[in-house]
Enzyme design. Structure first.
Site, PDB file in Angstrom:
ATOM      1  N   GLU A  13       0.842  -1.197   0.000  1.00 51.18           N
ATOM      2  CA  GLU A  13       0.000   0.000   0.000  1.00 51.18           C
ATOM      3  C   GLU A  13       0.880   1.250   0.000  1.00 51.18           C
ATOM      4  OE1 GLU A  13      -3.772  -0.204   2.022  1.00 51.18           O
ATOM      5  OE2 GLU A  13      -3.042  -1.873   3.207  1.00 51.18           O
ATOM      6  N   GLY A  16       0.043   1.572   4.212  1.00 50.06           N
ATOM      7  CA  GLY A  16      -0.539   2.660   3.423  1.00 50.06           C
ATOM      8  C   GLY A  16       0.334   3.902   3.443  1.00 50.06           C
ATOM      9  N   SER A  38       6.926   4.783   2.463  1.00 47.67           N
ATOM     10  CA  SER A  38       7.885   5.046   1.380  1.00 47.67           C
ATOM     11  C   SER A  38       9.165   4.279   1.628  1.00 47.67           C
ATOM     12  CB  SER A  38       8.253   6.540   1.332  1.00 47.67           C
ATOM     13  OG  SER A  38       7.463   7.250   0.418  1.00 47.67           O
ATOM     14  N   ALA A  69       4.117   3.257  12.390  1.00 46.71           N
ATOM     15  CA  ALA A  69       3.423   4.213  11.535  1.00 46.71           C
ATOM     16  C   ALA A  69       3.967   5.619  11.735  1.00 46.71           C
ATOM     17  CB  ALA A  69       1.924   4.194  11.831  1.00 46.71           C
ATOM     18  N   LYS A  75      23.438   5.066  14.591  1.00 47.31           N
ATOM     19  CA  LYS A  75      22.889   5.640  13.372  1.00 47.31           C
ATOM     20  C   LYS A  75      22.049   4.579  12.647  1.00 47.31           C
ATOM     21  CE  LYS A  75      25.806   9.473  12.238  1.00 47.31           C
ATOM     22  NZ  LYS A  75      26.418  10.227  11.151  1.00 47.31           N
TER      23      LYS A  75
END
Lengths: 405, 405, 405
Positions: free
Chosen positions: A268, A285, A288, A327, A368
């Site tokens: 998504e 959803g 990226s 999220a 990191k």
């Protein structure tokens, strides 16, 4: 001259061996015959190549026959270039039909697909001219592609899963392809549209344009597996690879060329060029995954199996199996991530080969993002009480990829 | 046998009563007649069912007539199953025409739509065979649907707003539907594409595929209200429900089946399956509302009225009226949210029935997202100076839903 | 009466001067001839206007001829209204042909496009009636548009780049346009679909609907530059402006009308109405730039050149050149942003005209997003160790816009 009729499989194999033993002969890495769409104004420009069948490191006997069928129709096949592309002509088809004689009646369904292509071309040639509509392509070396046909053949090799993601040289592909308007899957030169705009608009005949791009859509060329779903064709570019069982939802998702999935994945979010996502993972959803051209310093990102990228999260580092990115958070190469000593020990336990130092008794060390790259079983989250990005041992099962371990 | 001609409305009602009084008769919850698209290779597979009219808890008289029209054409209607599906044949249509006689001339525009369907079928049957193109469906019990026709009837009941979101049993619907390629709204079996790929590609006749999915798109079946906008058909799956005045923008938005809006809503984000959004709310660009399958532990999320979900926010808990979730933040069930004593008092004042304890004089209490679920007038934000997720009393007006209060 | 034939360019110019010197004559700001799609049920409603050529502050001679061609065919052109729209009739076309005589043979390719339109109409009128299919539009004053034709002309002026983004009065445009279903680029009244739903569905003739909106898609009217890419037509609304070299990816991106780019921009996020993005900037995957209707208090947002908006970031303030907003963060007008004294000094150095006070020796000052609006070379990020939103001097090069500086 003409290529001879072979009388049975033994004879066919003898012919193949004869062809392959010629001076300078090279087995092609990939080959196929495409129907091409040419420029409306510049017919020398190939706007699209549709391959009914592609061969990649396979079917070398058929390749030999097709090469000889070209040679015997008077074409000088150049084995010294990385690729060779030529028009398909009636004489060539006849030669190939001769050599494939023992297989003509067997070429049905899944069997002898290259022979099916030749049979269909022979059938078409009986009723109409082949014109300049068909091109045969051989790739001898995985160099930067020189022709649109070779770019398409490589995109097909990726999208059919015959070549792994990132395994092919696509340097300069953007320069080789034309930017065109796509109307119901057909490419149209923009300049042709400009020349006919007045007439077409006034007559109410202006075509529906669904995109303007160098690349076509995956679904215009590839038939996915029965359990694969793509809810919007615009979301997957040709050259993407989707493993069976993958679902591409229509919200904010996208899969670029030379990127995709190696198992059933729920998508998504965005799988940028060069990104690979493993079996059982879930790209939430709007999530990226950054590509080599968008923030990863050129390091391509792989996501392991059974890993969850939460809605609207951003991932700029590779992740192993069984990870979670919560999220809305972003984990980039330079993100400082807090890990307390106990969780660090558990992460090290789950990643025995990782080069991580155990922390002392101090509460928290900061690593990191890049130092946590590729680890299994890590849960990235933001502490909502103090805003700190932290990593803990995730409670997700770390499924091992039997092919890799 | 044939169903008799009724002479007027009284006679029609008498016939209905006669039919309904038969042993074992059951009034159907829903019914309708669909044109179906069948598999190109497996015609026994129903790939799509298009209902010109659906009935849901209504028009029981028409249902009785249609059932009797089947029975009188020799079909044994089984009232003991949860659903009954049968081919529409000429004899059935004739029977229904007879019984609907008093209404034939009145069935126009918005009046007597079921009779319009029968009239149209009668007209079609006069010039061509009905073949296997039409199916009549009755649902007697809201069990898991057994047939594609019943799944489609339920999706129509949802998408036309005749059944509330989440009110229908759709268990196993995914298993009942076929995964197919959609070409200009028509479903095509993937295996059929594979069988004809070589021929179609070489002839330049490969179809434009816009999606591969089990579900069709909402706009292929449903005509929205005059003030509803859907800027991209791929964004709304059949089975979604969009109240009049809703706008679906084309950026990152998506509305899944069994989800949608109950008032005019601006949608630029994702409304996952099972999510309901109330009147006057705004789902900002890229905002995600989690569904039962994506992070809510199975609790379906309702968003109240006049609530704003900021761009790229993520909501995993139900929200009441007049709430705000700030751009870019995620509120999940387990998110710890800081509330200071003063704001908590105001939130309690706006939510007199909520089970929240007033805080003492301490500066801040931390509540889990789930503890704030469903409250009105809450503003969720992240303090940009210290990263803390906090809740305050929002300044949005809490509009009460007169139907619920 | 008829407009006279002009014999050469000098004569043509004399005629133009004669027309322009008439009492009350006004030069139009914009004009053009459109083919229109009318309502299936209400033909007086204009559902779409397709302009083969639009004129905006240019070609006043052609405008004069077209106005006189109307007048001489008996139409009373009203110069006192802000716009004038009329049917194109055969007499008008004949008049324009006469006056354009010296240019008829020169009107080819890029030359004399308005004359090409008249020639094509003349050719069409020879074989069929012009019916009510064509409309000529003049805009005399940039007031709120009164007709769909005028709205379309303004959208064309924006989308062809002839009028700058935000420069036109589009007040009330939503009220002037009809909300319609779009099928392969053609508009259909929703009520017409409702009236024919039963028949079309039963006959299997229900049209494919790709959207329901007042606006058409950019690519249904505009041919982009050769190096512009739009991977999904649904992502760009008519009225958007895309500078040559702009790429619109298909993931979560969107460009609304009266918004767009003024240079080559990579767009993977949302450009809301009224937003302008400058050359060399990158709107990352899922990034949202808020519009005047969505959280900016009515202040339109401009993004400068060479600025990067990270994936899933949200920007609610204008940004200058060479800025970075990190992935996943939101910078709104009210966001408090920490800046330490050293970085503040560097930011001030890069923005000599900005009204920022240097900080004292204290570690950190907090500025509101609005106070940092429009500055060059600012890097917005969230400190992942303490959650603080901070601004530093970015390492991006600040390219100056030679047109603005």
């Amino acid at each position: 001259m003409a290529l001879r009729i072979t009388i049975d499989e033994t004879d066919f194999k003898a012919l193949v061996q004869e062809i392959e033993s010629q001076e300078g002969y090279r087995k092609p890495i990939g080959f196929g015959i495409a129907r091409v769409d040419r420029g409306q104004l510049s017919p020398e420009k190939i706007l699209q190549a549709s391959f009914p069948v592609v061969n990649w490191n396979e079917n070398f006997g058929s390749a030999a026959i097709l090469i000889a069928a070209l040679q015997e129709s008077g074409v000088d096949v150049d084995f010294t270039s990385s690729e060779f592309v030529y028009d398909v002509k009636k004489k060539f088809v006849k030669n190939a039909m001769n050599a494939f004689t023992p297989y003509l009646n067997l070429a049905l369904g899944e069997a002898h697909k290259n022979v099916q292509v030749i049979k269909t071309l022979d059938w078409i040639a009986q009723t109409e001219k082949l014109k300049k509509d068909y091109r045969i392509v051989f790739i001898f070396e995985d160099d930067a592609p020189l022709s649109p046909e070779a770019v398409y053949l490589k995109l097909y090799a990726l999208s059919t899963g015959k070549a792994p993601i990132r395994s092919l040289n696509l340097s300069g592909a953007f320069g080789v392809l034309e930017n065109v308007a796509w109307s119901l899957g057909q490419p149209i030169e923009l300049e042709w549209l400009r020349m006919h705009e007045i007439e077409m608009k006034l007559l109410g005949e202006y075509p529906l344009i669904e995109s303007v791009d160098k690349f076509p859509r995956f679904l215009s060329h590839i038939i996915p597996a029965d359990n694969t779903r793509i809810l919007d064709a615009s979301k997957v570019r040709m050259g993407a690879q989707l493993h069976a069982g993958t679902t591409i939802m229509p919200g904010a998702s996208y899969v670029n060329f030379n990127a995709g999935t190696t198992g059933a994945v729920m998508v998504e979010g965005r799988i940028s060029s060069s990104v690979v996502v493993g079996k059982g993972s879930d790209v939430g959803g709007g999530a990226s995954i950054l590509g080599v051209l968008s923030g990863t310093n050129g390091n391509p990102v792989s996501i392991g199996e059974n890993t969850l990228l939460g809605a609207n999260s951003v991932t700029g580092i590779p992740l192993g199996n069984g990870c979670i990115v919560d999220a809305g958070i972003a984990i980039l190469e330079g993100t400082k991530v807090g890990v307390n000593a106990g969780e660090l020990a558990k992460i090290i336990e789950a990643n025995p080969k990782a080069k991580l130092k155990k922390a002392g008794k101090e509460e928290m060390v900061f690593l990191k993002g890049l130092e946590l790259a590729g680890l299994h079983g890590v849960h990235f989250r933001q502490n909502s009480m103090n805003g700190m990005i932290i990593a803990t041992r995730s409670k997700r099962e770390i499924k091992l990829n039997s092919e890799l371990h």
